[in-house]
Design a protein around this motif. Structure first.
Motif, mmCIF file in Angstrom:
data_model
loop_
_atom_site.group_PDB
_atom_site.id
_atom_site.type_symbol
_atom_site.label_atom_id
_atom_site.label_comp_id
_atom_site.label_asym_id
_atom_site.label_seq_id
_atom_site.Cartn_x
_atom_site.Cartn_y
_atom_site.Cartn_z
ATOM 1 N N SER A 10 25.350 34.899 34.638
ATOM 2 C CA SER A 10 26.763 34.972 34.238
ATOM 3 C C SER A 10 26.990 34.279 32.903
ATOM 4 O O SER A 10 27.745 34.779 32.046
ATOM 5 C CB SER A 10 27.650 34.336 35.325
ATOM 6 N N ARG A 52 34.311 39.917 31.726
ATOM 7 C CA ARG A 52 34.911 40.102 33.058
ATOM 8 C C ARG A 52 33.859 40.017 34.149
ATOM 9 O O ARG A 52 34.094 39.440 35.209
ATOM 10 C CB ARG A 52 35.644 41.447 33.106
ATOM 11 N N ARG A 53 32.692 40.595 33.894
ATOM 12 C CA ARG A 53 31.618 40.500 34.880
ATOM 13 C C ARG A 53 31.166 39.051 35.049
ATOM 14 O O ARG A 53 30.925 38.592 36.168
ATOM 15 C CB ARG A 53 30.444 41.380 34.454
ATOM 16 N N ASP A 101 33.831 37.247 37.061
ATOM 17 C CA ASP A 101 33.804 37.622 38.472
ATOM 18 C C ASP A 101 32.701 36.861 39.206
ATOM 19 O O ASP A 101 32.893 36.399 40.340
ATOM 20 C CB ASP A 101 33.575 39.132 38.593
ATOM 21 N N ARG A 107 33.747 33.201 39.560
ATOM 22 C CA ARG A 107 34.741 33.063 40.627
ATOM 23 C C ARG A 107 34.072 33.044 41.985
ATOM 24 O O ARG A 107 34.399 32.218 42.846
ATOM 25 C CB ARG A 107 35.763 34.200 40.563
ATOM 26 N N SER A 108 33.098 33.925 42.191
ATOM 27 C CA SER A 108 32.422 33.982 43.492
ATOM 28 C C SER A 108 31.607 32.719 43.747
ATOM 29 O O SER A 108 31.439 32.309 44.894
ATOM 30 C CB SER A 108 31.513 35.214 43.562
ATOM 31 N N GLU A 134 34.456 29.640 34.776
ATOM 32 C CA GLU A 134 35.678 30.438 34.680
ATOM 33 C C GLU A 134 36.432 30.109 33.393
ATOM 34 O O GLU A 134 36.922 31.003 32.686
ATOM 35 C CB GLU A 134 36.583 30.162 35.888
ATOM 36 N N ALA A 181 42.860 36.315 38.365
ATOM 37 C CA ALA A 181 43.244 37.710 38.587
ATOM 38 C C ALA A 181 43.884 38.298 37.338
ATOM 39 O O ALA A 181 43.634 39.454 36.973
ATOM 40 C CB ALA A 181 44.207 37.801 39.774
ATOM 41 N N LEU A 196 41.219 39.035 34.828
ATOM 42 C CA LEU A 196 40.445 40.209 35.241
ATOM 43 C C LEU A 196 41.294 41.470 35.278
ATOM 44 O O LEU A 196 40.786 42.550 35.575
ATOM 45 C CB LEU A 196 39.833 39.973 36.624
ATOM 46 N N GLU A 210 43.606 42.134 37.545
ATOM 47 C CA GLU A 210 43.715 42.579 38.932
ATOM 48 C C GLU A 210 45.170 42.546 39.342
ATOM 49 O O GLU A 210 45.827 41.513 39.257
ATOM 50 C CB GLU A 210 42.915 41.661 39.852
ATOM 51 N N SER A 260 41.836 35.658 48.625
ATOM 52 C CA SER A 260 42.288 36.161 47.340
ATOM 53 C C SER A 260 42.668 35.049 46.380
ATOM 54 O O SER A 260 42.396 35.116 45.182
ATOM 55 C CB SER A 260 43.481 37.109 47.551
#
Length: 806
Positions: free
Chosen positions: A578, A602-603, A606, A609-610, A617, A698, A701, A703, A743
């Motif tokens: 990442s 963005r990848r 993501d 975040r995980s 981040e 979000a 990203l 979202e 979320s």
């Protein structure tokens, strides 16, 4: 037949429930859940530790469902029973059944209840559990319209039984902080303390001056209603601050309960004594040993630390189940499918007091410290590869235990080397969580201890160097590197020298000397390749790519990044991958390829975040702000800059820790401020800074919807806070509490607490009403469903600000 305790003109019998003497606080979610279960099941048991409020909850449910039972709701208090043979007569007496034939036979009592439509509340079943199970099962088979609501520290374990674990009262959210007295008093535990304190001191109120102290009190008492009520009584003689200061001796302090209840319910000590008496000898022993854990524990930890000297390893699982059944341990599920167990601090303190001797306590601490030393070593060995995410999250969940193990190591003679190894093995834990400052502290103690082998000290030196650089403390980094170089040369330790060269390159990058940094990295990389350790190699490649990018050497930057990506993909590593994607995205942005740069960032975001990597981040959102600025989306750029401004301060890592990247930040700020004007820029910055973490990620990203604009929840004119408005939108989308928590990256209990606050503020009783309200607010254009969405919303804001949008 069942007597008419409260007969109505239509022949209804409301039963016999005691009137509520004090106010009932909170528990909206639990009441709704129990009512729903009772509508579908004939047997519901409320479980939980002593003092958690099972009885009050059962009585409130009974009051609310009274009209649904023609023959009433009846309370049967079992706490005073001294032997199981007294159970049936006690139940018959409470139900006002005057029939000698029911004196000892469950079947006879069940027969007398046939044809009755009633709810029987059996309170405090745990000490006559087997007899209760036989009686209830007999009644349910014979009387199909009778339902039973039981309270017990463990389930009755009969067919058809539904159980509800009653949690402590909700506490103020630590993660979001205390922003106002109003928000603080929305926590159930604070509201209960306030109401009971007013019974003692009518003028008592939670204020800005005492809010933090009150928060500390209810946290120290684990949100246990009984403990809070006992503590509030002490305000007759103590100030809130004095009360908080004395809670270390809580069992002596909280001993003034009501004389109207049984002795074991009058004091915190007596209440937990009662739970202790219900345990078997081995369960008590496990309780004592498990109290050495500072936070949660899992089965593996319990087996490693608690077995031996009377408990065989294979017995631990059954003993853990027994303590869960008796509500001594509270089960918590993790998303990886691992079950963990939590012990309330009050219960833990009780168990620790019963460890027989100081020698016994020290032996437990030693086993605890040894286990977490080995756990950290395993985590380090798996820090590059497919198990990386599991270990990141596992260490985050074990943080309080790791801290306790470190403290023990550095304060116990002969254990210093374990402390040094533990602190260094946790390097990635310090970086990927909120613990940069704490990591530097422990590594500082490791270096001060002078413990361990010279090679151990070398590892601690380069680990401390990295953390110092991340915090922008270049002077400390210089000093650490200087000692590290001397040590590596004296030992002729080539791997250590390679690490020192790599971190020297990082310092050079911090100073803007990217050419020197490249030279240092190229000195270190061959050694890393020969070591066969992918961790320093991946880190060195991404740093080399960043340095080439800063030099304007695009081809070399891309080549280094692509080699790093291939290395990470071969090893199924996510974290280094990442960051490498982030670096490659910066280079593509510099080349003007905004689409590919955005996709890479963005990848990367993501993945971060995980992994729960807040620092990762922040860096990635920072780069997305620069990309937005290049697209002339200055409102979006300013808002994203606002997001990361708060994060840098929160994690204690200024962007200056990445050297030349601060130049890109300053350029983006300058362009956005010039395009928008100072007022509009500062407004957008504040809006970004006001976003919650999940909302901000979000938004970055793209979202769903962005933060609400101009609506009641955003402006403060409406009844809901920003977080509550956000959760209301998710409720309206049909998301469950668990889905909302996932979320927004918050605990499920926190999400439930927010929903309770929403219901209370809006005067609603169901989620459906929230959904209707959200829709109405959206149609009115001034509520939680209003706001911009996607790039079009940013474009509107750019036009309003007078900026151009490409």
């Amino acid at each position: 037949m069942m007597a008419a305790s409260k007969q109505t003109s239509r022949g209804r019998n409301d039963g016999k429930l005691p009137a509520e003497v004090t106010s009932f606080v909170g528990r909206r979610h639990e009441v709704a859940e129990v009512r729903q279960l009772l509508s579908a099941s004939r047997m519901v048991t409320l479980t939980g530790t002593g003092g958690v409020g099972k009885t009050r909850l059962a009585l409130r449910v009974g009051q609310e469902v009274r009209r649904a039972f023609r023959d009433g709701v009846w309370l049967v208090e079992l706490a005073a029973l001294t032997c199981p043979s007294s159970l049936v007569p006690a139940v018959a007496e409470a139900l006002e059944i005057r029939d000698d034939c029911t004196a000892s036979r469950p079947a006879a009592l069940a027969e007398r209840l046939r044809g009755k439509q009633a709810l029987i509340i059996l309170d405090n079943c745990e000490h006559v559990l087997d007899s209760c199970a036989v009686l209830v099962e007999t009644v349910l088979r014979s009387a199909p319209e009778v339902r039973v609501l039981a309270t017990s520290r463990q389930p009755l374990a009969i067919p058809g039984e539904q159980t509800v674990a009653v949690p402590p009262l909700s506490l103020p959210c630590q993660q979001d902080g205390i922003r106002s007295v109003k928000e603080l008093t929305q926590a159930e535990a604070v509201r209960l303390f306030t109401e009971r304190a007013r019974a003692v001191i009518p003028s008592f109120a939670v204020t800005d001056g005492n809010g933090e102290v009150v928060c500390g009190i209810v946290r120290r008492l684990d949100g246990l209603p009984l403990a809070i009520e006992l503590a509030a009584v002490r305000l007759r003689a103590l100030s809130p601050r004095q009360l908080l200061d004395r809670l270390d001796d809580r069992f002596r302090l909280l001993n003034g309960g009501s004389k109207a209840v049984l002795p074991r319910h009058r004091t915190l000590q007596a209440l937990i004594d009662w739970s202790y008496a219900l345990c078997s000898d081995k369960e008590r022993l496990l309780w004592q040993r498990a109290s050495v854990f500072a936070g949660c524990l899992d089965l593996e930890a319990a087996e490693a630390v608690c077995c031996g000297d009377g408990i065989a390893r294979e017995e631990v699982i059954d003993l853990v189940i027994g303590l869960v059944d008796k509500s001594v341990l509270m089960r918590e599920d993790l998303c990886e499918g691992v079950v963990r167990y939590r012990m309330l601090d009050t219960v833990r303190a009780f168990g620790w007091e019963r460890v027989e001797s100081d020698r016994g306590r020290e032996a437990l601490r030693a086993r605890h410290g040894g286990y977490y030393r080995r756990l950290a070593a395993r985590a380090r060995a798996n820090m590059f590869g497919p198990e990386q995410l599991v270990w990141f999250r596992r260490l985050q969940g074990e943080h309080t235990n790791l801290r306790a193990a470190l403290e023990w190591s550095f304060t116990t003679a002969g254990q210093g080397r374990d402390g040094v190894l533990l602190a260094t093995d946790l390097l990635y834990h310090w970086i990927t969580s909120y613990y940069l400052a704490e990591g530097r502290y422990w590594l500082g103690r490791a270096l001060e201890s002078q413990a361990g082998q010279p090679a151990d000290r070398g590892r601690a030196l380069w680990a401390a160097t990295w953390l110092a650089l991340l915090q922008g403390d270049v002077q400390a980094a210089y000093a650490l590197l200087e000692e590290g170089h001397r040590l590596a040369e004296r030992l002729e330790d080539e791997p250590l020298l390679a690490y020192m060269r790599m971190y020297s390159g990082m310092v050079a990058m911090w100073d803007g000397r990217s050419g020197e940094a490249i030279a240092r990295y190229r000195q270190a990389l061959p050694r890393f390749r020969s070591m066969g350790d992918p961790v320093p190699l991946a880190l060195g490649l991404l740093r080399l790519a960043l340095a080439h990018s800063n030099q304007g050497e695009a081809e070399q930057a891309v080549a280094a990044a692509e080699e790093g990506l291939a290395l990470c993909e071969a090893g199924q590593d996510r974290w280094h991958r990442s960051y490498t994607m982030m670096v490659l995205g910066i280079e593509l942005w510099r080349q003007g390829d905004l689409e590919r740069a955005t996709e890479l960032e963005r990848r990367s975001l993501d993945v971060n975040r995980s992994l729960g990597d807040v620092l990762g981040e922040a860096i990635t959102i920072e780069v997305l702000a620069w990309i937005a600025g290049s697209r002339r989306q200055y409102q979006r750029a300013a808002r994203l800059l606002g997001v990361v401004t708060g994060v840098w301060g929160m994690v204690g890592a200024p962007l200056s820790g990445y050297g030349h990247l601060a130049e890109y930040h300053d350029a983006c700020v300058r362009r956005a401020r010039e395009a928008l004007g100072c007022a509009a820029y500062e407004a957008a910055l504040r809006r970004g800074a006001g976003m919650e973490r999940g909302e901000a990620v979000a938004y970055a990203l793209r979202e769903g919807r962005a933060a609400p604009r101009g609506g009641a929840a955003d402006s403060g004119a409406g009844p809901l806070t920003r977080r509550e408005a956000q959760i209301a939108r998710l409720v309206a989308q049909g998301m469950t509490n668990k889905e909302i928590a996932a979320s927004l990256v918050i605990a499920q209990r926190t999400a439930e607490g927010h929903i309770e606050h929403i219901l209370t503020k809006l005067g609603f009783t169901s989620r459906a009403q929230i959904a209707v309200w959200v829709g109405e607010q959206g149609r009115a254009g001034a509520g939680p469903d209003s706001g911009d969405s996607g790039d079009s919303g940013d474009a509107v804001e750019e036009r309003r600000a007078g900026g151009a949008v490409s």
